[in-house]
Motif scaffolding. Structure first.
Motif, PDB file in Angstrom:
ATOM      1  N   TRP A   1      11.989  -3.769  -1.994  1.00  0.00           N
ATOM      2  CA  TRP A   1      11.198  -3.411  -3.095  1.00  0.00           C
ATOM      3  C   TRP A   1      12.013  -3.369  -4.357  1.00  0.00           C
ATOM      4  N   TYR A   2      11.261  -3.715  -5.404  1.00  0.00           N
ATOM      5  CA  TYR A   2      11.695  -3.646  -6.834  1.00  0.00           C
ATOM      6  C   TYR A   2      10.611  -2.510  -7.398  1.00  0.00           C
ATOM      7  N   ARG A   3      11.272  -2.212  -8.673  1.00  0.00           N
ATOM      8  CA  ARG A   3      10.248  -1.360  -9.294  1.00  0.00           C
ATOM      9  C   ARG A   3      10.648  -1.595 -10.816  1.00  0.00           C
ATOM     10  N   GLN A   4       9.397  -1.280 -11.614  1.00  0.00           N
ATOM     11  CA  GLN A   4       9.463  -1.689 -12.963  1.00  0.00           C
ATOM     12  C   GLN A   4       8.872  -0.593 -13.620  1.00  0.00           C
ATOM     13  N   ALA A   5       9.779   0.200 -14.384  1.00  0.00           N
ATOM     14  CA  ALA A   5       8.892   1.430 -15.348  1.00  0.00           C
ATOM     15  C   ALA A   5       8.579   0.865 -16.803  1.00  0.00           C
ATOM     16  N   PRO A   6       7.856   1.634 -17.437  1.00  0.00           N
ATOM     17  CA  PRO A   6       7.263   1.041 -18.763  1.00  0.00           C
ATOM     18  C   PRO A   6       8.537   0.726 -19.593  1.00  0.00           C
ATOM     19  N   GLY A   7       8.398  -0.445 -20.242  1.00  0.00           N
ATOM     20  CA  GLY A   7       9.627  -0.568 -21.191  1.00  0.00           C
ATOM     21  C   GLY A   7      10.911  -0.828 -20.646  1.00  0.00           C
ATOM     22  N   LYS A   8      11.012  -1.028 -19.427  1.00  0.00           N
ATOM     23  CA  LYS A   8      12.391  -1.248 -18.672  1.00  0.00           C
ATOM     24  C   LYS A   8      12.228  -2.724 -17.955  1.00  0.00           C
ATOM     25  N   GLN A   9      13.260  -2.943 -17.390  1.00  0.00           N
ATOM     26  CA  GLN A   9      13.431  -4.445 -16.794  1.00  0.00           C
ATOM     27  C   GLN A   9      13.233  -3.882 -15.208  1.00  0.00           C
ATOM     28  N   ARG A  10      12.485  -5.066 -14.338  1.00  0.00           N
ATOM     29  CA  ARG A  10      12.459  -4.794 -12.941  1.00  0.00           C
ATOM     30  C   ARG A  10      13.780  -4.638 -12.519  1.00  0.00           C
TER      31      ARG A  10
ATOM     32  N   SER B   1       0.820  -1.224   0.074  1.00  0.00           N
ATOM     33  CA  SER B   1       0.039   0.020  -0.105  1.00  0.00           C
ATOM     34  C   SER B   1       0.950   1.444   0.161  1.00  0.00           C
ATOM     35  N   GLY B   2       0.235   2.550  -0.049  1.00  0.00           N
ATOM     36  CA  GLY B   2       1.071   3.710  -0.391  1.00  0.00           C
ATOM     37  C   GLY B   2       1.436   4.273  -1.384  1.00  0.00           C
ATOM     38  N   GLY B   3       1.008   3.589  -2.581  1.00  0.00           N
ATOM     39  CA  GLY B   3       1.469   4.247  -3.913  1.00  0.00           C
ATOM     40  C   GLY B   3       0.532   5.437  -4.264  1.00  0.00           C
ATOM     41  N   GLY B   4       0.784   6.201  -5.153  1.00  0.00           N
ATOM     42  CA  GLY B   4      -0.026   7.299  -5.690  1.00  0.00           C
ATOM     43  C   GLY B   4       0.637   8.199  -6.543  1.00  0.00           C
ATOM     44  N   LEU B   5      -0.086   9.323  -6.661  1.00  0.00           N
ATOM     45  CA  LEU B   5       0.751  10.519  -7.327  1.00  0.00           C
ATOM     46  C   LEU B   5       1.293  11.739  -6.538  1.00  0.00           C
ATOM     47  N   VAL B   6       2.232  11.959  -6.725  1.00  0.00           N
ATOM     48  CA  VAL B   6       2.974  13.005  -6.137  1.00  0.00           C
ATOM     49  C   VAL B   6       3.893  13.965  -7.297  1.00  0.00           C
ATOM     50  N   GLN B   7       3.944  15.222  -6.825  1.00  0.00           N
ATOM     51  CA  GLN B   7       4.625  16.187  -7.783  1.00  0.00           C
ATOM     52  C   GLN B   7       6.336  15.857  -7.495  1.00  0.00           C
ATOM     53  N   ASP B   8       7.174  16.274  -8.346  1.00  0.00           N
ATOM     54  CA  ASP B   8       8.461  16.396  -8.298  1.00  0.00           C
ATOM     55  C   ASP B   8       8.902  17.127  -6.959  1.00  0.00           C
TER      56      ASP B   8
ATOM     57  N   LEU C   1      11.346  12.967  -4.449  1.00  0.00           N
ATOM     58  CA  LEU C   1      10.928  11.943  -5.735  1.00  0.00           C
ATOM     59  C   LEU C   1      11.130  12.818  -6.863  1.00  0.00           C
ATOM     60  N   LYS C   2      11.783  11.869  -8.038  1.00  0.00           N
ATOM     61  CA  LYS C   2      11.872  12.728  -9.214  1.00  0.00           C
ATOM     62  C   LYS C   2      11.048  11.965 -10.275  1.00  0.00           C
ATOM     63  N   PRO C   3      10.646  12.263 -11.524  1.00  0.00           N
ATOM     64  CA  PRO C   3       9.785  11.799 -12.305  1.00  0.00           C
ATOM     65  C   PRO C   3      10.333  10.561 -12.814  1.00  0.00           C
TER      66      PRO C   3
ATOM     67  N   VAL D   1       5.329  10.241 -10.426  1.00  0.00           N
ATOM     68  CA  VAL D   1       5.784  11.489 -10.133  1.00  0.00           C
ATOM     69  C   VAL D   1       5.865  12.566 -11.021  1.00  0.00           C
ATOM     70  N   SER D   2       4.788  13.487 -10.919  1.00  0.00           N
ATOM     71  CA  SER D   2       4.742  14.464 -11.983  1.00  0.00           C
ATOM     72  C   SER D   2       5.808  15.727 -12.076  1.00  0.00           C
ATOM     73  N   SER D   3       5.995  16.080 -13.226  1.00  0.00           N
ATOM     74  CA  SER D   3       7.230  17.159 -13.239  1.00  0.00           C
ATOM     75  C   SER D   3       6.469  18.687 -13.192  1.00  0.00           C
TER      76      SER D   3
END
Length: 120
Positions: A35-44, A6-13, A84-86, A118-120
């Motif tokens: 914790w791992y992460r996976q961005a679109p088009g990238k590996q985890r 839990s705890g994800g969401g939208l946040v500003q830069d 946090l950064k975009p 994370v929005s810029s």
């Protein structure tokens, strides 16, 4: 072993978020939580991990900004994300290496993923 994140969401830069993950089930012991992460088009990729003794490991890209912690009594792991950064935008997955009661060894378990944007 079930993992509930839990705890994800939208946040500003520059903003902050705190992710939490609770492990449940017939758990005998948990070795590493992370914790791992996976961005679109990238590996985890590994973001951060912590052993049952408290030793931590961080990806270079998050050092100094993210802090991982765990509560062994509650089988929970947290990820405090500051500045946090975009480029931190990704689906974040909780991961544990755990041994089930009655099992002979440790296995890898994954949570369902939580989106961090994370929005810029």
């Amino acid at each position: 072993v079930q993992l509930q994140a839990s705890g994800g969401g939208l946040v500003q830069d520059g903003g902050s978020l705190r992710l939490s993950c609770a492990a449940s089930g017939t758990i005998f012991s948990i070795n590493i939580m992370g914790w791992y992460r996976q961005a679109p088009g990238k590996q985890r990729e590994l973001v951060a991990s912590i052993t049952n003794g408290g030793s931590t490991n961080y990806a270079d890209s998050v050092k100094g900004r993210f802090t991982i912690s765990r509560d062994n009594a509650k089988n929970t792991v947290h990820l405090q994300m500051n500045s946090l950064k975009p480029e931190d935008t990704a689906v974040y997955y909780c991961n544990v290496i755990a041994r089930r009661t009655g099992s002979g060894g440790y296995a890898n378990y994954w949570g369902q993923g939580t989106q961090v944007t994370v929005s810029s």
